[in-house]
Design a protein around this motif. Structure first.
Motif, short mmCIF file in Angstrom:
data_model
loop_
_atom_site.label_atom_id
_atom_site.label_comp_id
_atom_site.label_asym_id
_atom_site.label_seq_id
_atom_site.Cartn_x
_atom_site.Cartn_y
_atom_site.Cartn_z
N VAL A 1 0.85 -1.19 0.00
CA VAL A 1 0.00 0.00 0.00
C VAL A 1 0.89 1.24 0.00
O VAL A 1 1.73 1.41 0.87
N LEU A 2 0.66 2.09 -0.99
CA LEU A 2 1.38 3.35 -1.09
C LEU A 2 0.41 4.51 -0.93
O LEU A 2 -0.66 4.52 -1.54
N ASP A 3 0.77 5.47 -0.10
CA ASP A 3 -0.02 6.68 0.11
C ASP A 3 0.43 7.68 -0.94
O ASP A 3 1.48 8.32 -0.80
N THR A 4 -0.33 7.81 -2.02
CA THR A 4 0.09 8.68 -3.12
C THR A 4 -0.08 10.16 -2.79
O THR A 4 0.57 11.00 -3.40
N ALA A 5 -0.91 10.50 -1.82
CA ALA A 5 -1.07 11.91 -1.42
C ALA A 5 0.15 12.40 -0.66
O ALA A 5 0.56 13.55 -0.80
N ARG A 6 0.73 11.53 0.15
CA ARG A 6 1.90 11.90 0.95
C ARG A 6 3.21 11.45 0.32
O ARG A 6 4.28 11.83 0.78
N GLY A 7 3.12 10.60 -0.72
CA GLY A 7 4.32 10.13 -1.39
C GLY A 7 5.16 9.19 -0.56
O GLY A 7 6.39 9.26 -0.57
N CYS A 8 4.49 8.26 0.17
CA CYS A 8 5.23 7.34 1.04
C CYS A 8 4.45 6.05 1.21
O CYS A 8 3.26 5.99 0.90
N PRO A 9 5.10 5.01 1.74
CA PRO A 9 4.37 3.78 2.06
C PRO A 9 3.32 4.05 3.14
O PRO A 9 3.50 4.93 3.99
N ALA A 10 2.24 3.30 3.10
CA ALA A 10 1.16 3.44 4.08
C ALA A 10 1.41 2.46 5.23
O ALA A 10 1.03 1.29 5.16
N GLU A 11 2.05 2.94 6.27
CA GLU A 11 2.37 2.10 7.43
C GLU A 11 1.19 2.05 8.39
O GLU A 11 0.52 3.04 8.64
N GLY A 12 0.92 0.85 8.93
CA GLY A 12 -0.12 0.70 9.94
C GLY A 12 -1.52 0.53 9.40
O GLY A 12 -2.49 0.68 10.14
N LEU A 13 -1.65 0.17 8.13
CA LEU A 13 -2.97 -0.02 7.53
C LEU A 13 -3.38 -1.48 7.66
O LEU A 13 -2.66 -2.38 7.26
N ARG A 14 -4.53 -1.71 8.25
CA ARG A 14 -5.06 -3.06 8.49
C ARG A 14 -5.65 -3.61 7.20
O ARG A 14 -6.39 -2.90 6.49
N ILE A 15 -5.35 -4.89 6.92
CA ILE A 15 -5.84 -5.56 5.71
C ILE A 15 -6.47 -6.89 6.11
O ILE A 15 -5.88 -7.65 6.89
N LEU A 16 -7.63 -7.18 5.57
CA LEU A 16 -8.32 -8.45 5.79
C LEU A 16 -8.41 -9.18 4.46
O LEU A 16 -8.60 -8.55 3.41
N LEU A 17 -8.29 -10.50 4.48
CA LEU A 17 -8.44 -11.30 3.27
C LEU A 17 -9.55 -12.32 3.49
O LEU A 17 -9.56 -13.04 4.49
N PHE A 18 -10.48 -12.36 2.53
CA PHE A 18 -11.60 -13.29 2.56
C PHE A 18 -11.57 -14.19 1.34
O PHE A 18 -11.19 -13.75 0.25
N ARG A 19 -11.98 -15.41 1.51
CA ARG A 19 -12.25 -16.31 0.38
C ARG A 19 -13.74 -16.19 0.12
O ARG A 19 -14.55 -16.26 1.04
N VAL A 20 -14.11 -15.99 -1.14
CA VAL A 20 -15.50 -15.75 -1.52
C VAL A 20 -16.02 -16.96 -2.29
O VAL A 20 -15.37 -17.46 -3.21
N SER A 21 -17.20 -17.43 -1.90
CA SER A 21 -17.87 -18.52 -2.59
C SER A 21 -19.36 -18.20 -2.62
O SER A 21 -20.02 -18.27 -1.59
N GLY A 22 -19.86 -17.78 -3.78
CA GLY A 22 -21.25 -17.34 -3.86
C GLY A 22 -21.46 -16.12 -2.99
O GLY A 22 -20.74 -15.13 -3.11
N ASN A 23 -22.41 -16.19 -2.06
CA ASN A 23 -22.66 -15.10 -1.13
C ASN A 23 -21.89 -15.25 0.18
O ASN A 23 -22.07 -14.47 1.10
N SER A 24 -21.06 -16.27 0.26
CA SER A 24 -20.32 -16.55 1.49
C SER A 24 -18.93 -15.91 1.44
O SER A 24 -18.23 -16.01 0.44
N HIS A 25 -18.56 -15.24 2.52
CA HIS A 25 -17.22 -14.67 2.71
C HIS A 25 -16.63 -15.31 3.97
O HIS A 25 -17.23 -15.23 5.03
N ARG A 26 -15.46 -15.90 3.83
CA ARG A 26 -14.79 -16.50 4.99
C ARG A 26 -13.44 -15.83 5.16
O ARG A 26 -12.59 -15.87 4.27
N LYS A 27 -13.25 -15.19 6.31
CA LYS A 27 -11.96 -14.52 6.57
C LYS A 27 -10.89 -15.57 6.77
O LYS A 27 -11.04 -16.49 7.57
N ILE A 28 -9.80 -15.43 6.00
CA ILE A 28 -8.72 -16.41 6.09
C ILE A 28 -7.39 -15.78 6.52
O ILE A 28 -6.45 -16.52 6.83
#
Length: 119
Positions: free
Chosen positions: A10-37
């Motif tokens: 993640v790059l913060d293009t407004a500040r011109g630097c990496p975006a440190e401390g940004l939380r990211i979640l990843l889900f596997r999607v199957s139809g209407n189901s989302h499972r956080k992995i």
């Protein structure tokens, strides 16, 4: 045969630097189901310390990364709005080749973002 994996950056293009401390979640999607992995927070380089989806869990399918931009923007000094224009940014994508490296970066500013399949 090599095994694939998923990374992000993640790059913060407004500040011109990496975006440190940004939380990211990843889900596997199957139809209407989302499972956080997976869940991670970006480091000083705007990357996660390890692949967000390692080789052991990497397989073809539909996934969704959710970048929690609102708290990051507030912490970086962007004046809060109610509601914030960009808060949680979902990026849904497919992995068709489970033997490849997939890199899904986010270029972020308070009022826009972009992504692409990187290398």
């Amino acid at each position: 045969m090599p095994e694939g994996y998923l990374t992000t950056h993640v790059l913060d293009t407004a500040r011109g630097c990496p975006a440190e401390g940004l939380r990211i979640l990843l889900f596997r999607v199957s139809g209407n189901s989302h499972r956080k992995i997976a869940e991670a927070v970006t480091n000083a380089d705007g990357r996660t310390d390890a692949p967000i989806l390692g080789k052991d869990k990497f397989k073809a399918g539909v996934y969704e990364l959710i970048f929690e931009a609102g708290p990051y923007l507030t912490a970086s000094g962007v004046a809060p709005e109610e509601p914030r224009f960009l808060d949680s940014i979902p990026i849904r994508f497919g992995i068709s080749d489970s033997d490849s490296h997939y890199h899904v970066p986010l270029l972020l500013s308070p009022f826009g973002y972009s992504t692409y399949r990187g290398s």
